[in-house]
Design an enzyme around this catalytic site. Structure first.
Site: not given
Ligand SMILES: *[C@@H]1O[C@H](CO)[C@@H](O)[C@H](O)[C@H]1NC(C)=O
Ligand SMILES: *[C@@H]1O[C@H](CO)[C@@H](O)[C@H](O)[C@H]1NC(C)=O
Ligand SMILES: *[C@@H]1O[C@H](CO)[C@@H](O)[C@H](O)[C@H]1NC(C)=O
Length: 274
Positions: A112, A188, A205, A210, A230, A233, A239, A247
């Site tokens: 993640c 990136g 997102h 993937e 996600e 979050h 995490h 998580m």
């Protein structure tokens, strides 16, 4: 009946008629920038060290500080050694302070994109300032163009969080929804599987590049498993160090991990006090 249950049934119905397929775009490798660095120690100067420092900053192990010019050098300095030691300690590796095989191996794994919060003493953790929602009734929406086959697994993940908490989720228009869910490209050298914002920003997102699947498929990532993480979050969990928890930051292809663990539930209970 809760709206989410209804929504899930509708989405499951739709998904039933839709062929499972995926974007199949080339997959970014998180390990490319690390291959050169295996075995490096403090004092070494190696091409790629600056990329590693930036990566460790992105995942929470080097503080973001514009006056810190060391981040852009290829020198294995104190900054990098101490970041590696914190990373190794967080993930239960031997704290060697250098790029040993186990450390390079874990750093190369898919994960993640939300940073870790290694200062926490518990397994579960929260975002700085412990942001959370003001209500247990939350709404969600998918961006226009989201592929049908992804909807039901995400709705199922929402329902799973609802089953262990007072949270209830219902569909709403994209602009008003608390959770805005979309599949997008990331850029990136080390692309995460997915990324979410803390409460009450409510953005999730998935990395559109993937291979998203339902269930265990070689080379594919199970949507429901990653959605469950996600959504944690989105609800305010950061995490966890607990490898078994939902998580935990790393996730592998050909894997299904869809059972919320005591550590995940305890984290949410502590945050909201239910
Ligand atoms: C920053 O870089 C300088 C020059 O290489 C070095 O002497 C110093 O120890 C580094 N600082 C940290 C925190 O790594
Ligand atoms: C830690 O080091 C010991 C001794 O070198 C080794 O046997 C063990 O596998 C290492 N554990 C991890 C998690 O790297
Ligand atoms: C939350 O939603 C449930 C069912 O959808 C409803 O019965 C309840 O009144 C709502 N609570 C609030 C505070 O809006």
């Amino acid at each position: 009946m809760y709206l989410c249950t209804m929504a899930t049934k509708i989405l499951l119905c739709i998904a039933f008629f839709v062929l499972l397929f995926n974007a199949g775009v080339e997959k970014a490798s998180a390990s490319d920038f690390l291959s050169n660095l295996r075995g490096s120690h403090k004092g070494d100067t190696v091409e790629g060290i600056s990329v590693l420092k930036k990566y460790l900053q992105d995942i929470g192990y080097i503080k973001s500080d514009p006056s810190n010019t060391n981040i852009s050098t290829n020198i294995f300095d104190d900054l990098l050694e101490s970041a590696l030691e914190t990373y190794q300690s967080y993930y239960g590796l031997n704290v060697t302070g250098f790029l040993d095989d186990n450390t390079v191996s874990l750093l190369s794994q898919p994960r993640c994109g939300v940073p870790d919060f290694p200062e926490e003493r518990t397994d579960y953790s929260f975002f700085p300032g412990k942001p959370k929602w003001w209500t247990y009734n939350l709404t969600f929406a998918f961006a226009q163009g989201t592929q049908f086959y992804t909807l039901a697994p995400v709705a199922k993940a929402l329902e799973d969080w609802g089953s262990v908490s007072p949270f209830r989720f219902s569909l709403k228009g994209f602009d008003e929804a608390n959770f805005k869910i979309s599949f997008q490209p990331f850029y990136g050298p080390h692309q995460p599987l997915a990324y979410s914002l803390e409460p009450t920003a409510g953005k999730l997102h998935f990395n559109v590049h993937e291979r998203w699947v339902s269930g265990k498929v070689p080379g594919g990532y199970d949507i429901e498993s990653v959605a469950l993480h996600e959504i944690g979050h989105l609800l305010g969990l950061e995490h966890s160090k607990d490898f078994h928890s939902i998580m935990y930051a790393y996730f592998w292809p050909n894997t299904v991990k869809i059972t919320l663990q005591p550590d995940d539930i305890q984290g949410l209970k502590v945050l909201y006090g239910f």
